[in-house]
Design a protein around this motif. Structure first.
Motif, short mmCIF file in Angstrom:
data_model
loop_
_atom_site.label_atom_id
_atom_site.label_comp_id
_atom_site.label_asym_id
_atom_site.label_seq_id
_atom_site.Cartn_x
_atom_site.Cartn_y
_atom_site.Cartn_z
N TYR A 111 -53.01 111.74 -42.73
CA TYR A 111 -53.37 111.61 -41.31
C TYR A 111 -52.30 110.83 -40.55
N LYS A 112 -51.82 109.74 -41.14
CA LYS A 112 -50.85 108.89 -40.44
C LYS A 112 -49.58 109.65 -40.10
N ARG B 178 -56.21 116.60 -37.61
CA ARG B 178 -57.61 116.23 -37.85
C ARG B 178 -58.33 117.29 -38.69
N THR B 179 -57.98 118.56 -38.50
CA THR B 179 -58.62 119.62 -39.28
C THR B 179 -58.22 119.52 -40.75
N ILE B 180 -56.91 119.33 -41.01
CA ILE B 180 -56.45 119.23 -42.39
C ILE B 180 -57.03 118.00 -43.06
N THR B 181 -57.00 116.86 -42.37
CA THR B 181 -57.50 115.62 -42.97
C THR B 181 -58.99 115.71 -43.27
N ALA B 182 -59.77 116.25 -42.35
CA ALA B 182 -61.21 116.38 -42.57
C ALA B 182 -61.49 117.30 -43.75
N ARG C 171 -50.27 112.89 -37.88
CA ARG C 171 -50.52 112.57 -36.48
C ARG C 171 -49.24 112.17 -35.76
N ASP C 172 -48.44 111.32 -36.39
CA ASP C 172 -47.19 110.89 -35.76
C ASP C 172 -46.27 112.09 -35.48
N LEU C 173 -46.25 113.05 -36.39
CA LEU C 173 -45.41 114.23 -36.17
C LEU C 173 -45.99 115.11 -35.06
N GLU C 174 -47.28 115.39 -35.14
CA GLU C 174 -47.89 116.31 -34.17
C GLU C 174 -47.90 115.75 -32.76
N VAL C 175 -47.99 114.43 -32.62
CA VAL C 175 -48.10 113.82 -31.30
C VAL C 175 -46.75 113.40 -30.74
N ASP C 176 -45.91 112.77 -31.57
CA ASP C 176 -44.72 112.10 -31.05
C ASP C 176 -43.39 112.76 -31.41
N SER C 177 -43.37 113.65 -32.38
CA SER C 177 -42.08 114.21 -32.80
C SER C 177 -41.51 115.14 -31.74
N PRO C 178 -40.24 114.96 -31.36
CA PRO C 178 -39.64 115.86 -30.35
C PRO C 178 -39.45 117.28 -30.86
N ARG C 179 -39.47 117.49 -32.15
CA ARG C 179 -39.27 118.84 -32.69
C ARG C 179 -40.52 119.70 -32.52
N PHE C 180 -41.66 119.08 -32.20
CA PHE C 180 -42.92 119.83 -32.01
C PHE C 180 -43.39 119.65 -30.58
N ALA C 181 -42.53 120.03 -29.64
CA ALA C 181 -42.81 119.81 -28.21
C ALA C 181 -43.84 120.78 -27.66
N MET D 258 -63.21 109.31 -31.80
CA MET D 258 -61.88 109.14 -32.37
C MET D 258 -61.44 110.40 -33.09
N PHE D 259 -62.39 111.06 -33.76
CA PHE D 259 -62.04 112.29 -34.49
C PHE D 259 -61.58 113.38 -33.53
N TRP D 260 -62.33 113.60 -32.44
CA TRP D 260 -62.00 114.69 -31.52
C TRP D 260 -60.79 114.37 -30.66
N GLU D 261 -60.42 113.09 -30.53
CA GLU D 261 -59.22 112.75 -29.79
C GLU D 261 -57.95 112.87 -30.64
N ALA D 262 -58.11 113.00 -31.94
CA ALA D 262 -56.95 113.19 -32.81
C ALA D 262 -56.37 114.58 -32.58
N PRO D 263 -55.07 114.78 -32.84
CA PRO D 263 -54.46 116.10 -32.65
C PRO D 263 -55.14 117.15 -33.53
#
Length: 283
Positions: A76-77, A15-19, A80-90, A6-11
Motif C-alpha cells: 500500500y505504501k 486500494r483494490t490490490i491491497t484489499a 500509493r506513493d507511485l499512483e498519487v505522486d509519481s510524475p511517470r503516472f500523470a 480512508m479506504f475510499w479516499e485511497a487511489p
C-alpha cells in the motif's frame, strides 16, 4: 475520519490490490481457503475446464505470520506513493497499465521460466510449504519498490531501524528475503525488479537516450475507464490539481484575436481596426 472514508479516499488501483491481498492472504493462512486452490499451478490452468483465476490469485498471497502485516503495508505504501505522486503516472490509468505490465512479465519469468518448468514436471502438486517461497505477490511488491526508488534515488528512506538512500531499498529487501527465507526466494522475488526495470527501459531510458518510441502508452479505453475524458481533480501530496481541458482550434483562434485586439480577417475592415498608423520618421 472513519476507516471506510480512508479506504475510499485511497487511489483506486492501490486500494483494490491491497484489499484483495489482505482478504485473500488471511483467508488462506487462517484456514478457510485452501492454499492449493489459488497458487499458480499450470496443469490446472491449462485443463479442459481451465482455472484461469490462478493467473491473478497467485499475486494476492503474502507470506505467513508477520508477512500478513508487513507485505500489505509496504504494498500500500509504495503503491500509493507511485499512483498519487509519481510524475511517470500523470494520466488516469497510467498506473493500471504499469501494474498490468508488471503482472505479465512476472507471470512469464517467475511463474513460467523459474517455477513453471519445475511444476510441469511434477506428477502431483508440490507441498504448500515448498511453494511458500514462490509467491508472485512478493515479486509485485519488489517491482513497486524498484520504481519508487527510481523516482528519487537520493531520497532518504527508513527500513526498520536503518536509514539509507532509496536506490538501495529494493536490494535491502531482497537481502532480507535471502537471509530470512532462502536465496531461492530472493531469486524469484527479483523477477519483480526485472519487470520494473524493463518498464523503466521501455518508457523512459529507450525513448530519452535511444531515440526510440514509448511502446507502453496507456490505451484509450483504459484512459476513458479511469475518467481521463472528464475533468476530475487529481489529489497529490502537494494538493489537488485539475487536468487542463484541451482547447479547440476555433477557441484558440478566437482567444488569440481577442487578447491582441487585432482581428484575423482580411480586407479593409481588418486594417481599419489597426488605427490610422504612422510613417517611419514622421510625427
Amino acid at each position: 475520519m472513519s476507516a471506510m472514508d480512508m479506504f475510499w479516499e485511497a487511489p483506486p488501483v492501490t486500494r483494490t490490490i491491497t484489499a484483495a491481498v489482505v482478504i485473500m492472504s488471511f483467508a488462506v493462512h487462517m484456514g478457510p481457503l485452501p492454499f492449493m486452490s489459488i497458487i499458480l499451478w499450470w496443469p490446472y490452468v491449462f485443463r479442459l475446464m481451465p482455472q484461469l483465476w490462478r493467473l491473478f490469485s497467485s499475486f494476492l498471497l503474502t507470506g505467513p505470520k508477520i508477512g500478513l502485516i508487513l507485505d500489505p503495508y509496504f504494498l500500500y505504501k509504495y503503491g500509493r506513493d507511485l499512483e498519487v505522486d509519481s510524475p511517470r503516472f500523470a494520466q488516469p490509468g497510467d498506473f493500471f497499465t504499469y501494474v498490468t505490465f508488471l503482472w505479465a512479465v512476472i507471470l512469464f519469468t517467475d511463474g513460467y521460466l523459474l517455477s513453471g518448468y519445475e511444476f510441469l514436471h511434477c506428477k502431483n502438486p508440490p507441498n504448500p510449504r515448498f511453494l511458500a517461497r514462490y509467491l508472485t505477490g512478493i515479486a509485485l511488491l519488489m517491482g513497486f519498490t524498484y520504481t519508487y526508488a527510481q523516482d528519487d534515488p537520493a531520497r532518504l528512506v527508513s527500513f526498520f531501524i536503518v536509514t539509507f538512500q532509496a536506490k538501495w531499498l529494493p536490494y535491502a529487501m531482497l537481502a532480507i528475503s535471502a537471509i530470512a527465507v532462502s536465496p531461492a526466494a530472493a531469486l524469484h522475488q527479483s523477477t519483480g525488479l526485472l519487470a520494473a526495470h524493463l518498464y523503466e527501459f521501455l518508457t523512459r531510458i529507450w525513448p530519452e537516450h535511444g531515440n526510440g518510441r514509448n511502446v507502453l502508452q496507456t490505451p484509450a479505453f483504459v484512459l476513458r475507464w479511469f475518467g481521463a475524458d472528464q475533468r476530475r481533480p487529481r489529489v497529490t501530496s502537494a494538493g489537488t490539481a485539475f487536468a487542463a481541458q484541451p482547447r479547440t482550434q476555433s477557441a484558440s483562434t478566437s482567444g488569440a484575436g481577442q487578447s491582441s485586439g487585432v482581428g484575423l480577417g482580411n480586407g479593409p475592415q481588418a486594417w481599419a481596426r489597426r488605427g490610422p498608423g504612422h510613417r517611419l520618421g514622421g510625427e
